[in-house]
Motif scaffolding. Structure first.
Motif, PDB file in Angstrom:
ATOM      1  N   SER A 239       0.833  -1.212   0.000  1.00  0.00           N
ATOM      2  CA  SER A 239       0.000   0.000   0.000  1.00  0.00           C
ATOM      3  C   SER A 239       0.861   1.252   0.000  1.00  0.00           C
ATOM      4  CB  SER A 239      -0.971  -0.008   1.181  1.00  0.00           C
ATOM      5  OG  SER A 239      -0.261  -0.151   2.388  1.00  0.00           O
ATOM      6  N   GLU A 240       2.077   1.168   0.521  1.00  0.00           N
ATOM      7  CA  GLU A 240       2.995   2.316   0.511  1.00  0.00           C
ATOM      8  C   GLU A 240       3.728   2.466  -0.824  1.00  0.00           C
ATOM      9  OE1 GLU A 240       3.430  -0.215   2.984  1.00  0.00           O
ATOM     10  OE2 GLU A 240       1.918   0.826   4.183  1.00  0.00           O
ATOM     11  N   LYS A 241       3.940   1.342  -1.507  1.00  0.00           N
ATOM     12  CA  LYS A 241       4.703   1.366  -2.753  1.00  0.00           C
ATOM     13  C   LYS A 241       4.064   0.414  -3.766  1.00  0.00           C
ATOM     14  CE  LYS A 241       9.340   1.376  -4.576  1.00  0.00           C
ATOM     15  NZ  LYS A 241      10.761   1.176  -4.330  1.00  0.00           N
ATOM     16  N   ASN A 242       3.056   0.937  -4.464  1.00  0.00           N
ATOM     17  CA  ASN A 242       2.354   0.161  -5.491  1.00  0.00           C
ATOM     18  C   ASN A 242       2.777   0.725  -6.850  1.00  0.00           C
ATOM     19  OD1 ASN A 242       0.590  -1.044  -7.267  1.00  0.00           O
ATOM     20  ND2 ASN A 242      -1.217  -0.750  -5.985  1.00  0.00           N
ATOM     21  N   PRO A 243       3.551  -0.031  -7.621  1.00  0.00           N
ATOM     22  CA  PRO A 243       4.048   0.506  -8.892  1.00  0.00           C
ATOM     23  C   PRO A 243       3.014   0.529 -10.024  1.00  0.00           C
ATOM     24  CG  PRO A 243       4.779  -1.749  -8.645  1.00  0.00           C
ATOM     25  CD  PRO A 243       4.051  -1.383  -7.363  1.00  0.00           C
ATOM     26  N   TRP A 244       1.833  -0.052  -9.794  1.00  0.00           N
ATOM     27  CA  TRP A 244       0.861  -0.212 -10.870  1.00  0.00           C
ATOM     28  C   TRP A 244      -0.289   0.770 -10.752  1.00  0.00           C
ATOM     29  CZ3 TRP A 244       3.616  -2.398 -14.150  1.00  0.00           C
ATOM     30  CH2 TRP A 244       4.522  -3.388 -13.784  1.00  0.00           C
ATOM     31  N   SER A 245      -0.850   1.123 -11.899  1.00  0.00           N
ATOM     32  CA  SER A 245      -1.916   2.125 -11.960  1.00  0.00           C
ATOM     33  C   SER A 245      -3.145   1.585 -12.692  1.00  0.00           C
ATOM     34  CB  SER A 245      -1.428   3.381 -12.683  1.00  0.00           C
ATOM     35  OG  SER A 245      -0.370   3.979 -11.966  1.00  0.00           O
ATOM     36  N   ALA A 246      -4.274   2.211 -12.401  1.00  0.00           N
ATOM     37  CA  ALA A 246      -5.538   1.913 -13.071  1.00  0.00           C
ATOM     38  C   ALA A 246      -6.203   3.241 -13.408  1.00  0.00           C
ATOM     39  CB  ALA A 246      -6.441   1.089 -12.151  1.00  0.00           C
ATOM     40  N   VAL A 247      -7.137   3.219 -14.327  1.00  0.00           N
ATOM     41  CA  VAL A 247      -7.955   4.398 -14.644  1.00  0.00           C
ATOM     42  C   VAL A 247      -9.409   3.954 -14.710  1.00  0.00           C
ATOM     43  CG1 VAL A 247      -6.147   5.643 -15.940  1.00  0.00           C
ATOM     44  CG2 VAL A 247      -7.714   4.120 -17.161  1.00  0.00           C
TER      45      VAL A 247
END
Length: 151
Positions: free
Chosen positions: A89-97
């Protein structure tokens, strides 16, 4: 305003699923270049919805970005196919839209037809070996594909 093309396997999530839902989260992207494209998207920008890994891959319709990129929650869900054990939760390299349905085409524009268009020679989708699931589309390419959708 930039345009985009985003790929999804129709067995997993299709243009008709998005039409039924109205809007949905676009998640599960696990390629850094594609993720960076997601991160550059702004609300209001449009995308071509591409059906991939199916008997007739091609562009099936149009959607619109309704929320800019945020941390992809599937990376943190151990029950998700897109779980990433290195993400936190502190370092999530992935993204969503978040995307919304705009239009389903009356026919899927097949990849072979897209490859035959001189106006689309620079579109990464038509290059041999291109597997990128999210990519930019120029205004000229957008117009050429729209014209194909009206045939």
């Amino acid at each position: 305003m930039p345009y985009w093309l985003m790929k999804s396997e129709p067995d997993e999530f299709s243009i008709h699923d998005l039409q039924r839902l109205g809007q949905a989260r676009w998640d599960g992207v696990r390629n850094y270049q594609a993720r960076n494209f997601l991160r550059s998207m702004l609300a209001g920008e449009q995308l071509f919805f591409y059906h991939s890994s199916c008997p007739e891959p091609g562009i099936a319709g149009i959607a619109r970005i309704i929320a800019p990129a945020y941390a992809d929650p599937t990376a943190l869900d151990p029950h998700s196919h897109y779980f990433d054990s290195k993400a936190s939760s502190e370092k999530n390299p992935w993204s969503a839209v978040d995307v919304a349905f705009v239009k389903a085409f009356s026919r899927v524009i097949p990849l072979a037809e897209l490859k035959a268009q001189s106006a689309l020679l620079e579109l990464p989708l038509v290059h041999k070996g291109s597997r990128l699931s999210v990519m930019p589309v120029s205004a000229e390419q957008w117009a050429a594909i729209l014209a194909l959708s009206e045939r």
